[in-house]
Design a protein around this motif. Structure first.
Motif, PDB file in Angstrom:
ATOM      1  N   ALA A 171      15.167  19.352  27.825  1.00  0.00           N
ATOM      2  CA  ALA A 171      14.576  20.183  28.876  1.00  0.00           C
ATOM      3  C   ALA A 171      15.534  21.308  29.238  1.00  0.00           C
ATOM      4  O   ALA A 171      16.704  21.082  29.502  1.00  0.00           O
ATOM      5  CB  ALA A 171      14.271  19.335  30.109  1.00  0.00           C
TER       6      ALA A 171
ATOM      7  N   ASP B  23      10.633  26.502  36.887  1.00  0.00           N
ATOM      8  CA  ASP B  23       9.923  26.132  35.669  1.00  0.00           C
ATOM      9  C   ASP B  23      10.844  25.350  34.732  1.00  0.00           C
ATOM     10  O   ASP B  23      12.061  25.523  34.745  1.00  0.00           O
ATOM     11  CB  ASP B  23       9.402  27.371  34.949  1.00  0.00           C
ATOM     12  CG  ASP B  23       8.339  28.102  35.756  1.00  0.00           C
ATOM     13  OD1 ASP B  23       7.742  27.475  36.646  1.00  0.00           O
ATOM     14  OD2 ASP B  23       8.116  29.298  35.497  1.00  0.00           O
ATOM     15  N   VAL B  24      10.248  24.488  33.947  1.00  0.00           N
ATOM     16  CA  VAL B  24      10.994  23.687  32.977  1.00  0.00           C
ATOM     17  C   VAL B  24      10.418  23.940  31.596  1.00  0.00           C
ATOM     18  O   VAL B  24       9.204  23.940  31.411  1.00  0.00           O
ATOM     19  CB  VAL B  24      10.909  22.180  33.313  1.00  0.00           C
ATOM     20  CG1 VAL B  24      11.544  21.350  32.200  1.00  0.00           C
ATOM     21  CG2 VAL B  24      11.584  21.896  34.643  1.00  0.00           C
TER      22      VAL B  24
ATOM     23  N   ARG C 147      12.992  15.973  35.405  1.00  0.00           N
ATOM     24  CA  ARG C 147      12.707  17.105  36.274  1.00  0.00           C
ATOM     25  C   ARG C 147      13.231  16.802  37.681  1.00  0.00           C
ATOM     26  O   ARG C 147      13.458  15.639  38.043  1.00  0.00           O
ATOM     27  CB  ARG C 147      11.208  17.374  36.322  1.00  0.00           C
ATOM     28  CG  ARG C 147      10.397  16.225  36.892  1.00  0.00           C
ATOM     29  CD  ARG C 147       8.919  16.514  36.835  1.00  0.00           C
ATOM     30  NE  ARG C 147       8.149  15.379  37.356  1.00  0.00           N
ATOM     31  CZ  ARG C 147       6.832  15.306  37.343  1.00  0.00           C
ATOM     32  NH1 ARG C 147       6.127  16.306  36.853  1.00  0.00           N
ATOM     33  NH2 ARG C 147       6.208  14.254  37.836  1.00  0.00           N
TER      34      ARG C 147
ATOM     35  N   GLU D  58       4.110  20.793  37.206  1.00  0.00           N
ATOM     36  CA  GLU D  58       4.796  19.641  36.615  1.00  0.00           C
ATOM     37  C   GLU D  58       6.231  19.991  36.252  1.00  0.00           C
ATOM     38  O   GLU D  58       6.877  19.260  35.512  1.00  0.00           O
ATOM     39  CB  GLU D  58       4.045  19.141  35.374  1.00  0.00           C
ATOM     40  CG  GLU D  58       2.654  18.610  35.656  1.00  0.00           C
ATOM     41  CD  GLU D  58       2.633  17.390  36.559  1.00  0.00           C
ATOM     42  OE1 GLU D  58       3.706  16.809  36.832  1.00  0.00           O
ATOM     43  OE2 GLU D  58       1.524  17.011  37.009  1.00  0.00           O
ATOM     44  N   GLY D  59       6.736  21.107  36.786  1.00  0.00           N
ATOM     45  CA  GLY D  59       8.121  21.481  36.569  1.00  0.00           C
ATOM     46  C   GLY D  59       9.014  20.921  37.661  1.00  0.00           C
ATOM     47  O   GLY D  59       8.749  19.854  38.233  1.00  0.00           O
TER      48      GLY D  59
ATOM     49  N   LEU E 231       5.555  23.386  33.883  1.00  0.00           N
ATOM     50  CA  LEU E 231       6.141  22.783  32.691  1.00  0.00           C
ATOM     51  C   LEU E 231       5.627  23.523  31.456  1.00  0.00           C
ATOM     52  O   LEU E 231       4.410  23.689  31.284  1.00  0.00           O
ATOM     53  CB  LEU E 231       5.755  21.299  32.601  1.00  0.00           C
ATOM     54  CG  LEU E 231       6.107  20.580  31.298  1.00  0.00           C
ATOM     55  CD1 LEU E 231       7.623  20.516  31.107  1.00  0.00           C
ATOM     56  CD2 LEU E 231       5.509  19.179  31.287  1.00  0.00           C
TER      57      LEU E 231
END
Length: 423
Positions: A256, A267-268, A291, A326-327, A338
């Motif tokens: 990641a 953000d990831v 995360r 989802e990040g 994400l």
């Protein structure tokens, strides 16, 4: 082993003490206790070397106090005392400023710095926290509070317990993240956050918690890649390789990345290796990564997460899958996005992908090429019958429709399998 080697704690703490930066305001606004906090800041090291005052708004002798002093008068006197290294007198002046104006954010912030300089971390933490209640977007207050989490008054390395230092690093990581979200160009912010991740990874590794150690090493590595610290990058790469040798199953973890110049700070990005066949036919993939989420103490911490995602047929190399919220978690609970970047090989067992077509070499004899033949040949779907016309030359292409790659937007439509004759 189940406990951290005390020498590791001591060494990390000594490094931390040498690296502690203190930002101090260089300008104060005129006449307003609730003035806007200036963006300009300077750094000095743990030896308490203060910057020259330069453009201090009002220099005055501390021995010639006016008849009626304002909160800002006391603030500026405290600032001068801090420059002289007399932090106790500075604290007394900031306290007087706060007696006159209990909501004087600058006085709380500067008194917190003075307490930190005295290694009175609990009181420093209280002042920074109160300043943040008054001004939640005060990046420098988050930045300085990061160095005071969980540390006792007059802390010395030999007396620090594993749990105390783990708590301190968790709080540091959380506050440095928020400081960088508020002010991405904060001096040394990224390198100090990388240091904190690296130190936390060392503790996890010594606790034999290798999954957590890998997650924090990966974060530290990507942050160091944003700086010029090649030696630290090499050090962490070696540490990651050592972890992989100790537990080969760790290779299943996705790498990641965050703080990329092309992504928002929350953000990831995950790089995921997808097989040649799965990219053609589609698949359900499981992605493991870490995360930031708030824990029960309200701190941002890395949390292990597993996602199951449907990959559509015909996906291409470096396709980006986007999943909102989802990040990483950021300020006021805002959730980043994400992004999953797919790494797909272009060749597999003699097959080569070109757009929606698949190419492979059909090896024949000179007699078969001259006389013609019916041959069994492999495609991605299995064996098919290929007709080789008489007089076929080397390099001739023979196409089998419908055995290529599905079109991403219309998966019922597939490209060709193209055989290239060789003998």
């Amino acid at each position: 082993m189940n406990t951290v080697n005390q020498s590791i704690i001591n060494e990390i703490y000594r490094q931390l003490k040498r690296a502690i930066p203190v930002l101090i305001l260089s300008l104060f606004s005129n006449g307003s206790a609730q003035a806007n906090l200036p963006a300009v800041a300077y750094s000095f090291d743990a030896a308490n070397q203060l910057p020259n005052s330069g453009d201090l708004a009002k220099q005055r002798s501390l021995d010639e106090a006016p008849v009626r002093q304002t909160a800002q008068d006391f603030l500026e006197q405290g600032y001068v005392y801090s420059q002289q290294g007399d932090f106790q007198s500075a604290i007394e002046r900031y306290t007087e400023a706060l007696r006159l104006d209990p909501q004087y954010t600058e006085a709380l912030y500067l008194r917190g710095i003075a307490y930190s300089s005295q290694e009175n971390y609990p009181l420093a933490f209280e002042d920074f926290t109160q300043a943040l209640h008054l001004q939640p977007d005060f990046a420098e207050a988050y930045y300085h509070r990061a160095w005071t989490h969980g540390l006792p008054n007059q802390a010395v390395a030999e007396n620090l317990m594993e749990s105390v230092f783990s708590t301190a690093l968790d709080g540091m990581i959380s506050d440095l993240h928020i400081a960088l979200q508020l002010q991405p160009e904060l001096p040394h912010g990224i390198s100090h956050l990388a240091d904190a991740y690296y130190q936390r990874a060392l503790l996890f590794a010594n606790e034999e918690n290798l999954e957590r150690a890998l997650a924090y090493y990966q974060r530290a590595l990507y942050l160091y890649q944003q700086t010029d610290s090649l030696s630290q990058q090499q050090l962490i790469q070696g540490s990651i390789e050592e972890l992989m040798q100790r537990d080969p199953s760790l290779s299943d973890y996705s790498f990641a990345q965050f703080l990329s110049s092309t992504l928002d700070i929350n953000d990831v990005r995950i790089d995921f290796a997808l097989s040649f066949r799965d990219a053609i036919f589609g698949d359900e993939i499981e992605v493991r990564f870490d995360r930031l989420r708030r824990n029960s103490s309200g701190l941002l911490a890395l949390v292990s997460t597993t996602f199951t995602i449907d990959v559509p047929p015909g996906i291409t190399h470096e396709t980006r899958l986007r999943i909102q919220e989802e990040g990483d978690e950021g300020i006021e609970g805002l959730l980043g996005t994400l992004y999953i970047y797919l790494d797909i090989p272009n060749e597999y067992e003699g097959f080569r992908r070109e757009g929606i077509d698949i190419l492979s070499v059909l090896q024949v004899s000179e007699a078969q090429a001259e006389q013609g033949a019916q041959l069994q040949a492999a495609t991605i779907d299995g064996e098919v019958m290929v007709t080789l016309p008489p007089g076929t030359t080397r390099g001739t292409e023979l196409s089998i429709p419908g055995h290529g790659v599905p079109e991403l937007t219309s998966p019922d439509i597939r490209g060709d399998h193209i055989f290239i004759v060789d003998f």
